[in-house]
Design a protein around this motif. Structure first.
Motif, PDB file in Angstrom:
ATOM      1  N   HIS A 284      -6.848  -4.529 -20.381  1.00 56.76           N
ATOM      2  CA  HIS A 284      -5.821  -4.428 -21.426  1.00 56.76           C
ATOM      3  C   HIS A 284      -5.055  -5.747 -21.481  1.00 56.76           C
ATOM      4  O   HIS A 284      -4.722  -6.315 -20.447  1.00 56.76           O
ATOM      5  N   GLN A 285      -4.786  -6.230 -22.681  1.00 54.56           N
ATOM      6  CA  GLN A 285      -4.172  -7.547 -22.841  1.00 54.56           C
ATOM      7  C   GLN A 285      -3.016  -7.473 -23.829  1.00 54.56           C
ATOM      8  O   GLN A 285      -2.871  -6.490 -24.547  1.00 54.56           O
ATOM      9  N   PRO A 286      -2.197  -8.535 -23.885  1.00 53.63           N
ATOM     10  CA  PRO A 286      -1.029  -8.485 -24.766  1.00 53.63           C
ATOM     11  C   PRO A 286      -1.389  -8.196 -26.225  1.00 53.63           C
ATOM     12  O   PRO A 286      -0.606  -7.579 -26.951  1.00 53.63           O
ATOM     13  N   GLN A 287      -2.559  -8.627 -26.659  1.00 51.94           N
ATOM     14  CA  GLN A 287      -2.933  -8.425 -28.057  1.00 51.94           C
ATOM     15  C   GLN A 287      -3.708  -7.127 -28.280  1.00 51.94           C
ATOM     16  O   GLN A 287      -4.098  -6.819 -29.412  1.00 51.94           O
ATOM     17  N   SER A 288      -3.921  -6.348 -27.206  1.00 54.81           N
ATOM     18  CA  SER A 288      -4.827  -5.186 -27.323  1.00 54.81           C
ATOM     19  C   SER A 288      -4.431  -4.195 -28.410  1.00 54.81           C
ATOM     20  O   SER A 288      -5.289  -3.706 -29.146  1.00 54.81           O
ATOM     21  N   LEU A 289      -3.137  -3.876 -28.515  1.00 52.10           N
ATOM     22  CA  LEU A 289      -2.751  -2.841 -29.488  1.00 52.10           C
ATOM     23  C   LEU A 289      -2.828  -3.367 -30.915  1.00 52.10           C
ATOM     24  O   LEU A 289      -3.179  -2.624 -31.840  1.00 52.10           O
ATOM     25  N   ALA A 290      -2.517  -4.653 -31.085  1.00 48.61           N
ATOM     26  CA  ALA A 290      -2.667  -5.241 -32.422  1.00 48.61           C
ATOM     27  C   ALA A 290      -4.141  -5.212 -32.829  1.00 48.61           C
ATOM     28  O   ALA A 290      -4.488  -4.858 -33.963  1.00 48.61           O
ATOM     29  N   VAL A 291      -5.013  -5.549 -31.888  1.00 47.23           N
ATOM     30  CA  VAL A 291      -6.456  -5.513 -32.160  1.00 47.23           C
ATOM     31  C   VAL A 291      -6.890  -4.079 -32.459  1.00 47.23           C
ATOM     32  O   VAL A 291      -7.644  -3.819 -33.404  1.00 47.23           O
ATOM     33  N   ALA A 292      -6.390  -3.137 -31.666  1.00 47.51           N
ATOM     34  CA  ALA A 292      -6.782  -1.734 -31.855  1.00 47.51           C
ATOM     35  C   ALA A 292      -6.398  -1.240 -33.251  1.00 47.51           C
ATOM     36  O   ALA A 292      -7.185  -0.569 -33.929  1.00 47.51           O
ATOM     37  N   ALA A 293      -5.191  -1.596 -33.695  1.00 49.91           N
ATOM     38  CA  ALA A 293      -4.755  -1.169 -35.034  1.00 49.91           C
ATOM     39  C   ALA A 293      -5.622  -1.812 -36.110  1.00 49.91           C
ATOM     40  O   ALA A 293      -5.945  -1.189 -37.128  1.00 49.91           O
ATOM     41  N   TYR A 294      -6.004  -3.051 -35.881  1.00 53.48           N
ATOM     42  CA  TYR A 294      -6.899  -3.755 -36.819  1.00 53.48           C
ATOM     43  C   TYR A 294      -8.268  -3.066 -36.860  1.00 53.48           C
ATOM     44  O   TYR A 294      -8.833  -2.840 -37.942  1.00 53.48           O
ATOM     45  N   LEU A 295      -8.785  -2.693 -35.703  1.00 54.53           N
ATOM     46  CA  LEU A 295     -10.093  -2.008 -35.662  1.00 54.53           C
ATOM     47  C   LEU A 295     -10.011  -0.652 -36.373  1.00 54.53           C
ATOM     48  O   LEU A 295     -10.960  -0.253 -37.058  1.00 54.53           O
ATOM     49  N   ASP A 296      -8.880   0.045 -36.248  1.00 53.15           N
ATOM     50  CA  ASP A 296      -8.690   1.307 -36.992  1.00 53.15           C
ATOM     51  C   ASP A 296      -8.746   1.049 -38.502  1.00 53.15           C
ATOM     52  O   ASP A 296      -9.347   1.792 -39.265  1.00 53.15           O
TER      53      ASP A 296
END
Ligand SMILES: Nc1ncnc2c1ncn2[C@@H]1O[C@H](COP(=O)(O)OP(=O)(O)OP(=O)(O)O)[C@@H](O)[C@H]1O
Ligand SMILES: [Mg+2]
Length: 287
Positions: A47-59
């Motif tokens: 898990h990394q600092p950008q993980s949730l931003a990336v996850a929302a983008y993948l959604d």
């Protein structure tokens, strides 16, 4: 379309189905992120600092019907990000001979274009991407036109039957411009490197011809074709300062790459683009 229940990215927990494969398989090592492994039909990444931003983008990409990206399934019991595994082949650290295929090159450009179309309208409001380092005095080349991948290397493209079908490793994704992302992709795939830095086995490659194939398949405008050399020279200068900063401040894989001489390679790329500026424009605009 997905029918699975999708909690908000920050609350999403990955629970393996009973009897699901749990063998850990290595994946080809990348440059920066350590500890990426495959477990059954999933990829586990720290898990990394950008993980949730990336996850929302993948959604967002999933909802937009873009099939060429992993899905974020949640975090596992160890806190790692869990993503779907995309079946196919990715290039190794030194891209193999098959990576030179011109059909593959054109398909990468088309896949990137589809990514950009699917990305339009995504605003990373709930989970902004961490800002990238911009050196003092540098003109930021990244107005937030759209969120895109920004690291479409041969190692991060999934290939099936000779064609690009998927993009992985969204670690550098963030707001930029479509041209920045497509220039960046082309520079990895032509590749735009001083011939002295070419990959073994790629000596017969014609980067001018390959850049034209990419430009036509992506659909660069005439203005973009003319802008390419100056854009590339500026991008190389910024990339040099960013890599130097990351090596010094973040260390790890960045420091290793810097130690291996990536700075010199970026400088040579800038000089090579400058020396061949007219030739690039001719190759991109000639009939
Ligand atoms: N979702 C996925 N589906 C299929 N293969 C994947 C997936 N994610 C990663 N891989 C494979 O694992 C390799 C390494 O993973 P990844 O690119 O995510 O990490 P990395 O390159 O080490 O990270 P970074 O580029 O941030 O340093 C990829 O080059 C690819 O071969
Ligand atoms: Mg990678």
């Amino acid at each position: 379309m997905s029918t699975r229940h999708r909690p908000p990215v920050e609350a999403r927990v990955y629970v393996p189905a009973p009897g699901e494969a749990s063998d850990v398989e290595p994946v080809p090592a990348g440059d920066v992120t350590e500890g990426v492994v495959r477990v059954g039909g999933t990829i586990r990444r720290p898990h990394q600092p950008q993980s949730l931003a990336v996850a929302a983008y993948l959604d967002w990409l999933e909802d937009a019907g873009f099939e060429g990206a992993p899905r974020f399934l949640g975090r596992d019991a160890e806190g790692r990000d869990v993503l779907t595994f995309l079946a196919g082949e990715c290039a190794g650290p030194v891209p193999e001979a098959w990576v030179q295929s011109e059909e593959l090159l054109a398909s990468v450009a088309r896949l990137l274009r589809r990514l950009h179309t699917a990305s339009a309208g995504f605003v990373p409001a709930a989970h902004p991407f961490p800002p990238r380092y911009t050196p003092p005095g540098a003109v930021s080349p990244e107005p937030a036109e759209l969120v895109c991948h920004l690291d479409v290397t041969p190692q991060n493209v999934v290939v099936r039957e000779g064609l690009a079908v998927g993009l992985v490793d969204f670690d550098l994704a963030g707001p930029a411009t479509a041209f920045k992302d497509s220039f960046n992709t082309a520079s990895h795939w032509a590749p735009l490197r001083d011939p002295a830095d070419g990959w073994p086995g790629w000596e017969a490659n014609d980067p001018f011809r390959r850049l034209r194939i990419f430009a036509d398949a992506y659909g660069w405008t005439d203005a973009e074709r003319h802008a390419l050399p100056a854009f590339g020279i500026e991008a190389a200068a910024l990339s040099y300062r960013r890599m130097e900063h990351n090596a010094r401040v973040l260390g790890g894989g960045w420091a290793r790459m810097w130690g291996e001489g990536v700075g010199g390679m970026i400088r040579r790329r800038g000089a090579w683009l400058e020396a061949n500026a007219d030739r690039f424009v001719d190759a991109l605009t000639g009939r």
